[in-house]
Motif scaffolding. Structure first.
Motif, mmCIF file in Angstrom:
data_model
loop_
_atom_site.group_PDB
_atom_site.id
_atom_site.type_symbol
_atom_site.label_atom_id
_atom_site.label_comp_id
_atom_site.label_asym_id
_atom_site.label_seq_id
_atom_site.Cartn_x
_atom_site.Cartn_y
_atom_site.Cartn_z
ATOM 1 N N ILE A 115 0.850 -1.062 0.077
ATOM 2 C CA ILE A 115 0.029 -0.048 0.103
ATOM 3 C C ILE A 115 0.812 1.141 0.064
ATOM 4 O O ILE A 115 1.824 1.439 0.812
ATOM 5 C CB ILE A 115 -0.935 0.108 1.259
ATOM 6 C CG1 ILE A 115 -1.938 -1.319 1.348
ATOM 7 C CG2 ILE A 115 -1.775 1.385 0.954
ATOM 8 C CD1 ILE A 115 -2.681 -1.252 2.460
ATOM 9 N N VAL A 116 0.517 2.260 -0.925
ATOM 10 C CA VAL A 116 1.231 3.565 -0.904
ATOM 11 C C VAL A 116 0.177 4.512 -0.201
ATOM 12 O O VAL A 116 -0.789 4.739 -1.031
ATOM 13 C CB VAL A 116 1.586 3.831 -2.427
ATOM 14 C CG1 VAL A 116 2.079 5.597 -2.400
ATOM 15 C CG2 VAL A 116 2.628 2.979 -3.093
ATOM 16 N N PRO A 117 0.511 4.851 1.044
ATOM 17 C CA PRO A 117 -0.364 5.863 1.577
ATOM 18 C C PRO A 117 -0.493 7.162 0.683
ATOM 19 O O PRO A 117 0.519 7.535 0.383
ATOM 20 C CB PRO A 117 0.079 5.957 3.010
ATOM 21 C CG PRO A 117 1.314 5.418 3.017
ATOM 22 C CD PRO A 117 1.451 4.535 1.790
ATOM 23 N N GLY A 118 -1.567 7.938 0.608
ATOM 24 C CA GLY A 118 -1.705 9.317 0.240
ATOM 25 C C GLY A 118 -2.029 10.044 1.551
ATOM 26 O O GLY A 118 -1.928 9.862 2.584
ATOM 27 N N LYS A 119 -2.127 11.434 1.140
ATOM 28 C CA LYS A 119 -2.101 12.398 2.164
ATOM 29 C C LYS A 119 -3.616 12.397 2.982
ATOM 30 O O LYS A 119 -4.388 11.834 1.984
ATOM 31 C CB LYS A 119 -2.099 13.820 1.594
ATOM 32 C CG LYS A 119 -0.889 14.123 0.678
ATOM 33 C CD LYS A 119 -0.794 15.424 0.247
ATOM 34 C CE LYS A 119 -1.866 15.871 -0.536
ATOM 35 N NZ LYS A 119 -2.017 15.174 -1.620
#
Length: 208
Positions: A115-119
């Motif tokens: 998972i690449v977290p966003g803002k």
């Protein structure tokens, strides 16, 4: 493996309305979409699908397959995952700072899910090795939700921590990051309309 990009051009990016008109926002999101597709292709992703509620803005798309689904984002993506027979990377269309190196790093994970977290607790990229056993739930704090979904289904998670891959363009201040760190058509588009305004405080964009 394959990648799917949820995309909607109609009335796009309303939170950018203080600085870009509707026509400009629709032009801008199309540029970002094409940049994301090019990045995925350069990283070696052979199959790329665009999941959209309409063909608006996609009439002449040849770089990726267009799949129409008028349902809610989560319902449309979960239906897509149910039918997938190979690993799937869900990539948001507003990631012009994403690089082929990021993509290669994400898909090289040894975990079940990356998972690449966003803002603000969002999810920018979700790589799922066994998509038929996973269901997404975007909106709200989707990053935490997606971590919990993986845990509850017995899947290991890797968090891919990257400032650039984690920067989605939603708010006017996000354009500053694109202006400073970006390249390609999306940055060129913004550079023609804005300039950097540097003071003792935060860097801002001002009209050209």
């Amino acid at each position: 493996m394959k990648a799917v990009i949820p995309y909607k051009k109609t009335s796009a990016k309303s939170r950018l309305s203080p600085v870009l008109s509707l026509e400009e926002r629709e032009e801008f999101v199309e540029l970002m979409l094409n940049q994301v597709i090019d990045t995925l292709k350069e990283a070696g992703i052979g199959t790329i699908d665009i999941l959209s509620p309409s063909r608006y803005g996609l009439e002449s798309m040849t770089k990726a397959s267009v799949l129409l689904d008028e349902n809610d984002l989560n319902e449309a993506l979960n239906r897509y995952l149910e039918q997938a027979e190979e690993p799937v990377m869900i990539v948001m269309a507003d990631l012009p700072l994403l690089s082929p190196g990021h993509v290669k790093g994400i898909i090289s994970t040894e975990r079940d899910v990356c998972i690449v977290p966003g803002k603000g607790g969002g999810t920018n990229i979700l790589f799922i090795k066994n998509p038929s056993g996973y269901r997404v739930r975007y909106y709200g704090s989707s990053f935490l939700t997606h971590c919990s979904i993986a845990k509850n289904t017995g899947q290991d998670v890797e968090i891919y921590d990257s400032f650039l891959a984690g920067t989605d363009i939603d708010e006017p201040e996000d354009l500053v990051e694109l202006f400073i760190h970006g390249s390609g058509a999306a940055k060129e588009y913004i550079s023609k309309k804005f300039r950097l305004e540097i003071s003792r405080g935060r860097v801002r964009l001002a009209p050209v």
